[in-house]
Design a protein around this motif. Structure first.
Motif, PDB file in Angstrom:
ATOM      1  N   MET A 129       0.842  -1.172   0.000  1.00  0.00           N
ATOM      2  CA  MET A 129       0.000   0.000   0.000  1.00  0.00           C
ATOM      3  C   MET A 129       0.892   1.242   0.000  1.00  0.00           C
ATOM      4  N   ASN A 130       0.518   2.190  -0.785  1.00  0.00           N
ATOM      5  CA  ASN A 130       1.229   3.457  -0.839  1.00  0.00           C
ATOM      6  C   ASN A 130       0.685   4.407   0.214  1.00  0.00           C
ATOM      7  N   GLY A 131       1.456   5.406   0.490  1.00  0.00           N
ATOM      8  CA  GLY A 131       1.030   6.456   1.408  1.00  0.00           C
ATOM      9  C   GLY A 131       1.414   7.793   0.815  1.00  0.00           C
ATOM     10  N   VAL A 132       0.981   8.833   1.454  1.00  0.00           N
ATOM     11  CA  VAL A 132       1.336  10.170   1.011  1.00  0.00           C
ATOM     12  C   VAL A 132       2.110  10.848   2.128  1.00  0.00           C
ATOM     13  N   ARG A 133       3.232  11.447   1.761  1.00  0.00           N
ATOM     14  CA  ARG A 133       4.065  12.137   2.732  1.00  0.00           C
ATOM     15  C   ARG A 133       3.708  13.613   2.748  1.00  0.00           C
ATOM     16  N   ARG A 188      -2.584  19.923   7.164  1.00  0.00           N
ATOM     17  CA  ARG A 188      -2.209  19.274   5.902  1.00  0.00           C
ATOM     18  C   ARG A 188      -2.708  17.830   5.842  1.00  0.00           C
ATOM     19  N   ALA A 189      -2.631  17.134   6.958  1.00  0.00           N
ATOM     20  CA  ALA A 189      -3.119  15.751   6.999  1.00  0.00           C
ATOM     21  C   ALA A 189      -4.623  15.702   6.776  1.00  0.00           C
ATOM     22  N   PRO A 247      -8.937   9.471   1.339  1.00  0.00           N
ATOM     23  CA  PRO A 247      -9.024   8.852   2.669  1.00  0.00           C
ATOM     24  C   PRO A 247      -8.444   7.444   2.754  1.00  0.00           C
ATOM     25  N   GLU A 248      -8.285   6.779   1.625  1.00  0.00           N
ATOM     26  CA  GLU A 248      -7.760   5.418   1.634  1.00  0.00           C
ATOM     27  C   GLU A 248      -6.237   5.350   1.790  1.00  0.00           C
ATOM     28  N   LEU A 249      -5.563   6.472   1.636  1.00  0.00           N
ATOM     29  CA  LEU A 249      -4.101   6.487   1.715  1.00  0.00           C
ATOM     30  C   LEU A 249      -3.628   6.899   3.104  1.00  0.00           C
ATOM     31  N   PRO A 250      -2.682   6.142   3.668  1.00  0.00           N
ATOM     32  CA  PRO A 250      -2.115   6.569   4.943  1.00  0.00           C
ATOM     33  C   PRO A 250      -1.303   7.850   4.767  1.00  0.00           C
ATOM     34  N   VAL A 251      -1.303   8.662   5.802  1.00  0.00           N
ATOM     35  CA  VAL A 251      -0.562   9.928   5.795  1.00  0.00           C
ATOM     36  C   VAL A 251       0.697   9.746   6.630  1.00  0.00           C
ATOM     37  N   ASP A 260      -0.493   8.824  10.237  1.00  0.00           N
ATOM     38  CA  ASP A 260      -0.496   7.381  10.478  1.00  0.00           C
ATOM     39  C   ASP A 260       0.907   6.857  10.774  1.00  0.00           C
ATOM     40  N   GLY A 261       1.909   7.643  10.449  1.00  0.00           N
ATOM     41  CA  GLY A 261       3.292   7.270  10.703  1.00  0.00           C
ATOM     42  C   GLY A 261       4.196   8.456  10.449  1.00  0.00           C
ATOM     43  N   VAL A 262       5.464   8.284  10.777  1.00  0.00           N
ATOM     44  CA  VAL A 262       6.443   9.336  10.527  1.00  0.00           C
ATOM     45  C   VAL A 262       7.586   8.780   9.691  1.00  0.00           C
ATOM     46  N   VAL A 263       8.195   9.656   8.921  1.00  0.00           N
ATOM     47  CA  VAL A 263       9.399   9.335   8.170  1.00  0.00           C
ATOM     48  C   VAL A 263      10.502  10.168   8.800  1.00  0.00           C
ATOM     49  N   LEU A 264      11.455   9.488   9.434  1.00  0.00           N
ATOM     50  CA  LEU A 264      12.559  10.191  10.095  1.00  0.00           C
ATOM     51  C   LEU A 264      13.654  10.474   9.081  1.00  0.00           C
ATOM     52  N   LYS A 265      14.028  11.733   8.993  1.00  0.00           N
ATOM     53  CA  LYS A 265      15.066  12.169   8.062  1.00  0.00           C
ATOM     54  C   LYS A 265      16.231  12.701   8.891  1.00  0.00           C
ATOM     55  N   PRO A 266      17.265  11.843   9.120  1.00  0.00           N
ATOM     56  CA  PRO A 266      18.391  12.268   9.961  1.00  0.00           C
ATOM     57  C   PRO A 266      19.100  13.498   9.395  1.00  0.00           C
ATOM     58  N   LEU A 267      19.453  14.413  10.287  1.00  0.00           N
ATOM     59  CA  LEU A 267      20.227  15.595   9.925  1.00  0.00           C
ATOM     60  C   LEU A 267      21.689  15.323  10.222  1.00  0.00           C
ATOM     61  N   GLY A 268      22.548  15.732   9.337  1.00  0.00           N
ATOM     62  CA  GLY A 268      23.981  15.548   9.562  1.00  0.00           C
ATOM     63  C   GLY A 268      24.311  14.082   9.782  1.00  0.00           C
ATOM     64  N   ASP A 269      25.125  13.832  10.781  1.00  0.00           N
ATOM     65  CA  ASP A 269      25.556  12.465  11.083  1.00  0.00           C
ATOM     66  C   ASP A 269      24.813  11.890  12.279  1.00  0.00           C
ATOM     67  N   SER A 270      23.615  12.352  12.532  1.00  0.00           N
ATOM     68  CA  SER A 270      22.853  11.889  13.685  1.00  0.00           C
ATOM     69  C   SER A 270      22.590  10.386  13.581  1.00  0.00           C
TER      70      SER A 270
END
Length: 107
Positions: free
Chosen positions: A1-5, A17-18, A26-30, A81-91
């Motif tokens: 299943m796809n989602g929208v970021r 925005r969500a 409504p069928e797509l997870p955010v 419905d979830g999060v996408v973690l985007k590390p900054l630098g060398d975290s």
């Protein structure tokens, strides 16, 4: 299943925005993008932030436990419905989350 970021500047913006996205599809997870810089203590995290330029997404700088709290708030408030973690630098986000939080989740 796809989602929208979605990208947002804060949790209130993310909630708006969500809601807009859910009304349109409504069928797509955010999934909420969160720029992340964590360390074992908050001072080290802010020191590592250094001269990184401002981001375009919600940003969390702090500890693994604080990040877990933010993720829990996003879920509890129904923002995404979830999060996408985007590390900054060398975290070392994945390593610290596993070392600091996974043992507590197992019990």
């Amino acid at each position: 299943m796809n989602g929208v970021r979605i990208h947002a500047i804060d949790l209130q913006d993310a909630q708006r925005r969500a809601a807009t996205q859910r009304a349109a599809a409504p069928e797509l997870p955010v999934l909420l993008d969160v720029e992340v810089l964590i360390d074992r203590d908050i001072r080290a995290a802010f020191k590592a932030l250094g001269d990184l330029p401002p981001g375009t997404a919600l940003r969390y700088v702090g500890t693994p436990r604080g990040l877990a709290g933010l993720i829990a708030d996003v879920q509890r408030l129904g923002i995404a419905d979830g999060v996408v973690l985007k590390p900054l630098g060398d975290s070392p986000v994945a390593d610290l989350m596993l070392e600091e939080l996974a043992p507590g989740l197992a019990s």
